[in-house]
Write an enzyme that holds these catalytic residues in place. Structure first.
Site, PDB file in Angstrom:
ATOM      1  N   TYR A 142       6.935  -6.865   2.778  1.00  0.00           N
ATOM      2  CA  TYR A 142       7.798  -7.060   1.609  1.00  0.00           C
ATOM      3  C   TYR A 142       6.990  -6.875   0.326  1.00  0.00           C
ATOM      4  O   TYR A 142       6.106  -7.666   0.015  1.00  0.00           O
ATOM      5  CB  TYR A 142       8.436  -8.447   1.615  1.00  0.00           C
ATOM      6  N   SER A 143       7.310  -5.836  -0.399  1.00  0.00           N
ATOM      7  CA  SER A 143       6.563  -5.437  -1.599  1.00  0.00           C
ATOM      8  C   SER A 143       5.078  -5.320  -1.308  1.00  0.00           C
ATOM      9  O   SER A 143       4.235  -5.578  -2.165  1.00  0.00           O
ATOM     10  CB  SER A 143       6.804  -6.425  -2.749  1.00  0.00           C
TER      11      SER A 143
END
Length: 327
Positions: free
Chosen positions: A61-62
């Site tokens: 995630y990111s």
């Protein structure tokens, strides 16, 4: 807040899990609607204030920013022993060989990277994000077992795969005396119920806790078909891939959610989550909140009681859907 044991473990988790995919850096992630750190922290603090102790993120995630944001917020707002931190491994973190997957090299490397970003000595639940067809499941399960024995994870879980794959992993762990999966994070909501065919019965039989993702179908269950109005609704290509092809079939279900919401005097989100919370063996839906109101609606679903007749009314229009999420 209500709490429930995760599967057959002794671990108590809140019946709402805060999904942290929405916290990160839009420049480092496919989703452009994610909140930066400044705007993420009030959501995390509010979740804690409402009794949520269960937080789910992932290394991908990111590209790690979500873990960093979550870790800093929890260190500032909570005691480590009071929260349950879950993260995941599998996604591609860098280009080139060994940049992702579930090899021993990847798992032992990525757990250390995740712990550093989260600022903790251990995670409570370490999950494989997808099945890795390129790595023998024996290699993956032994590496996960070693992570647990090293004290870097308390439990292990899995996400989004075929039931036969999950059963095979459970069998391999039992065969070798390795740590067993205790949870399944799968795709489940009122307009995507394919997991009811094999995965949910398997989890019931094996005592596996189910923590579904996308419980509101990317917002499809909370608004009329064809309405947009949010940055996520306008830009989330993953959600469109999951649901656009069946939008016409799903419309009746969405309309019935709206009908029951009006009858109960609550939001559509509360009706959709109330249905999911009563679905065995669901432990805690993973709710991706990017506004404080999203948390209020999620926690409010705990007080909604649907009758058996209402549940049947919501479920009756469903038609089989193409499998989405396993790959």
């Amino acid at each position: 807040m209500e709490y429930m044991r995760l599967g057959r473990t002794g671990l108590d988790v809140s019946r709402i899990c805060l999904g942290c995919m929405g916290f990160g850096d839009p420049e480092r992630w496919i989703h452009k609607w994610v909140l930066d750190e400044e705007n993420s922290r009030p959501v995390i603090q509010q979740a804690l204030d409402m009794g949520i102790n269960f937080f789910d993120t992932a290394n991908v995630y990111s590209l790690g920013v979500s873990e960093e944001i979550l870790g800093r917020a929890l260190r500032d707002f909570a005691r480590r022993d009071e929260v349950v931190i879950a993260t995941k491994v599998h996604g591609k973190m860098r280009e080139g060989p060994n940049g992702g997957g579930l090899s021993r090299k990847a798992i032992l490397s990525e757990i250390d990277h995740s712990l550093k970003r989260l600022g903790t000595d251990y995670v409570d639940l370490y999950q494989i994000h997808r099945w890795d067809p390129q790595t023998p499941i024996e290699e993956t399960m032994e590496a996960l077992h070693d992570v647990v024995k090293a004290g870097k994870a308390r439990y292990i879980g899995a996400s989004a795969m075929w039931a036969w794959q999950f059963q095979r992993a459970l069998h391999v762990a039992e065969q070798h005396g390795w740590t067993r999966f205790v949870s399944m994070q799968d795709h489940l909501n009122l307009i995507y119920r394919e997991e009811e065919r094999e995965m949910l019965p398997l989890c019931r039989a094996e005592g596996i806790g189910v923590i579904p993702y996308s419980p509101l179908a990317g917002g499809r269950l909370t608004r009329d078909s064809g309405t947009e109005g949010t940055l996520r609704a306008e830009t989330d290509q993953v959600a469109r891939m999951k649901y656009d092809a069946t939008a016409d079939q799903d419309r009746i279900v969405v309309e019935r959610v709206a009908e029951l919401a009006q009858k109960h005097g609550v939001s559509r989100a509360r009706i959709a989550l109330a249905w999911l919370l009563r679905k065995s063996p669901v432990t805690a839906p993973i709710v991706g909140a990017t506004k404080l109101s999203h948390l209020e609606e999620a926690v409010g679903a705990l007080s909604v009681r649907l009758t058996p007749e209402e549940v049947a009314y919501l479920e009756e229009p469903y038609v089989p859907h193409p499998i989405v999420g396993h790959q």
